[in-house]
Design a protein around this motif. Structure first.
Motif, PDB file in Angstrom:
ATOM      1  N   ALA A 148      13.164  55.500  37.561  1.00 55.46           N
ATOM      2  CA  ALA A 148      12.950  56.154  36.270  1.00 55.46           C
ATOM      3  C   ALA A 148      13.822  55.533  35.172  1.00 55.46           C
ATOM      4  O   ALA A 148      14.465  56.237  34.384  1.00 55.46           O
ATOM      5  CB  ALA A 148      13.210  57.654  36.381  1.00 55.46           C
ATOM      6  N   GLU A 149      13.872  54.197  35.176  1.00 60.16           N
ATOM      7  CA  GLU A 149      14.601  53.401  34.160  1.00 60.16           C
ATOM      8  C   GLU A 149      16.124  53.483  34.258  1.00 60.16           C
ATOM      9  O   GLU A 149      16.827  52.893  33.441  1.00 60.16           O
ATOM     10  CB  GLU A 149      14.151  53.747  32.723  1.00 60.16           C
ATOM     11  N   ARG A 150      16.650  54.173  35.272  1.00 58.71           N
ATOM     12  CA  ARG A 150      18.098  54.214  35.433  1.00 58.71           C
ATOM     13  C   ARG A 150      18.545  53.206  36.495  1.00 58.71           C
ATOM     14  O   ARG A 150      17.736  52.724  37.269  1.00 58.71           O
ATOM     15  CB  ARG A 150      18.555  55.609  35.846  1.00 58.71           C
ATOM     16  N   TYR A 151      19.814  52.923  36.527  1.00 60.76           N
ATOM     17  CA  TYR A 151      20.502  52.112  37.544  1.00 60.76           C
ATOM     18  C   TYR A 151      20.290  50.601  37.416  1.00 60.76           C
ATOM     19  O   TYR A 151      20.852  49.835  38.190  1.00 60.76           O
ATOM     20  CB  TYR A 151      20.109  52.537  38.981  1.00 60.76           C
ATOM     21  N   ARG A 152      19.492  50.153  36.456  1.00 59.92           N
ATOM     22  CA  ARG A 152      19.293  48.700  36.312  1.00 59.92           C
ATOM     23  C   ARG A 152      20.614  47.986  36.027  1.00 59.92           C
ATOM     24  O   ARG A 152      20.782  46.819  36.344  1.00 59.92           O
ATOM     25  CB  ARG A 152      18.349  48.405  35.135  1.00 59.92           C
ATOM     26  N   ASP A 153      21.534  48.695  35.393  1.00 65.77           N
ATOM     27  CA  ASP A 153      22.786  48.097  34.946  1.00 65.77           C
ATOM     28  C   ASP A 153      23.858  48.027  36.031  1.00 65.77           C
ATOM     29  O   ASP A 153      24.933  47.497  35.787  1.00 65.77           O
ATOM     30  CB  ASP A 153      23.322  48.854  33.726  1.00 65.77           C
ATOM     31  N   LEU A 154      23.590  48.531  37.233  1.00 66.61           N
ATOM     32  CA  LEU A 154      24.560  48.372  38.317  1.00 66.61           C
ATOM     33  C   LEU A 154      24.643  46.906  38.722  1.00 66.61           C
ATOM     34  O   LEU A 154      23.622  46.229  38.795  1.00 66.61           O
ATOM     35  CB  LEU A 154      24.132  49.194  39.539  1.00 66.61           C
ATOM     36  N   PRO A 155      25.848  46.404  39.029  1.00 69.64           N
ATOM     37  CA  PRO A 155      25.980  44.981  39.383  1.00 69.64           C
ATOM     38  C   PRO A 155      25.671  44.684  40.849  1.00 69.64           C
ATOM     39  O   PRO A 155      25.754  43.536  41.272  1.00 69.64           O
ATOM     40  CB  PRO A 155      27.448  44.675  39.057  1.00 69.64           C
ATOM     41  N   TYR A 156      25.319  45.701  41.638  1.00 68.13           N
ATOM     42  CA  TYR A 156      25.010  45.504  43.057  1.00 68.13           C
ATOM     43  C   TYR A 156      23.689  46.216  43.387  1.00 68.13           C
ATOM     44  O   TYR A 156      23.136  46.930  42.555  1.00 68.13           O
ATOM     45  CB  TYR A 156      26.147  46.070  43.930  1.00 68.13           C
ATOM     46  N   GLY A 180      19.480  48.979  41.267  1.00 66.01           N
ATOM     47  CA  GLY A 180      20.619  48.188  40.822  1.00 66.01           C
ATOM     48  C   GLY A 180      20.240  46.745  40.570  1.00 66.01           C
ATOM     49  O   GLY A 180      19.198  46.272  41.016  1.00 66.01           O
ATOM     50  N   TYR A 181      21.091  46.051  39.815  1.00 65.63           N
ATOM     51  CA  TYR A 181      20.880  44.640  39.498  1.00 65.63           C
ATOM     52  C   TYR A 181      19.441  44.402  38.992  1.00 65.63           C
ATOM     53  O   TYR A 181      18.730  43.526  39.445  1.00 65.63           O
ATOM     54  CB  TYR A 181      21.190  43.777  40.724  1.00 65.63           C
ATOM     55  N   GLY A 182      19.030  45.231  38.051  1.00 65.01           N
ATOM     56  CA  GLY A 182      17.701  45.088  37.457  1.00 65.01           C
ATOM     57  C   GLY A 182      16.694  46.108  37.949  1.00 65.01           C
ATOM     58  O   GLY A 182      15.747  46.449  37.241  1.00 65.01           O
ATOM     59  N   GLY A 205      12.499  44.150  36.006  1.00 69.63           N
ATOM     60  CA  GLY A 205      13.344  44.116  37.200  1.00 69.63           C
ATOM     61  C   GLY A 205      14.079  42.813  37.442  1.00 69.63           C
ATOM     62  O   GLY A 205      15.201  42.804  37.928  1.00 69.63           O
ATOM     63  N   ALA A 206      13.443  41.683  37.106  1.00 76.89           N
ATOM     64  CA  ALA A 206      14.020  40.387  37.464  1.00 76.89           C
ATOM     65  C   ALA A 206      15.012  39.861  36.433  1.00 76.89           C
ATOM     66  O   ALA A 206      15.534  38.759  36.582  1.00 76.89           O
ATOM     67  CB  ALA A 206      12.909  39.362  37.676  1.00 76.89           C
TER      68      ALA A 206
END
Ligand code: XMP
Ligand code: MG
Length: 186
Positions: free
Chosen positions: A168-176, A162-164, A51-52
């Motif tokens: 379920a492993e999705r959305y980490r790549d959102l910039p907000y 978002g932002y990390g 996450g971080a």
């Protein structure tokens, strides 16, 4: 991207950038005298995977003093959206932190149980100092009071991505940072 899955933007990309710069300046000011004399005294940042990772890399780049980057991965037993405080190390540090000034870099503090465990674990390794910077904190979810020196944003007790941060492993790549639409859970 992820059309319709995000019901509201809680922290924009620009707000993340501004806050990260602010926290980095604050940390640099506090540590400048402690980490003045060379390699062995560089600040050690410990990012908690996964996450971080976004915050860690942006924070390290915004930090105007030398810092070394280390990562740990821990997993908390419990459901995917709430932690139990029983923690298992999936990836430990590669190096000794004895005598070093250590700053844990966290994405979010929810109940505080994971961080509380991590602080106890790292403290046994005798760092010169041990503090925490977190981008997000949910004050209404706190179950154990952990001393967190640097906090980016206090946010409502809702599940965010978002932002990390993932669902379920999705959305980490959102910039907000945004809240997830309930239809996604269904
Ligand atoms: P605790 O409750 O131990 O939880 O403070 C810390 C860890 O739980 C995850 N977490 C979240 N992940 N959206 C996420 O994507 C959230 O709203 C959320 N709240 C907690 C996260 O891994 C954090 O380090
Ligand atoms: Mg985390």
């Amino acid at each position: 991207m992820y059309d319709g899955d995000i019901s509201s933007v809680l922290v924009t990309e620009e707000q993340v950038r501004e806050k990260t710069a602010e926290l980095a300046q604050q940390v640099a000011g506090d540590y400048a005298d402690l980490v003045r004399d060379g390699r062995e005294s560089d600040l050690v940042l410990i990012g908690v995977l996964k996450g971080a990772v976004m915050f860690m890399t942006d924070f390290a780049r915004a930090l105007p003093i030398p810092a070394q980057l280390e990562f740990m991965a821990v997993s908390s037993y419990g459901s995917s959206t709430s932690s139990s405080g029983v923690v298992r190390i999936l990836k430990d540090l590669d190096r000794d932190i004895a005598g070093r000034h250590v700053l844990i870099v966290e994405d979010i503090i929810d109940s505080g149980l994971t961080l509380n465990w991590l602080l106890g674990n790292l403290q046994t390794r005798s760092p010169a100092s041990l503090e925490v910077v977190t981008l997000l904190r949910k004050p209404d979810a706190v179950k154990v009071d952990v001393p967190v020196r640097y906090v980016g944003f206090d946010i409502p007790n809702e599940f965010v991505v978002g932002y990390g941060l993932d669902y379920a492993e999705r959305y980490r790549d959102l910039p907000y940072i945004g809240t997830l639409d309930p239809s996604v859970y269904a």
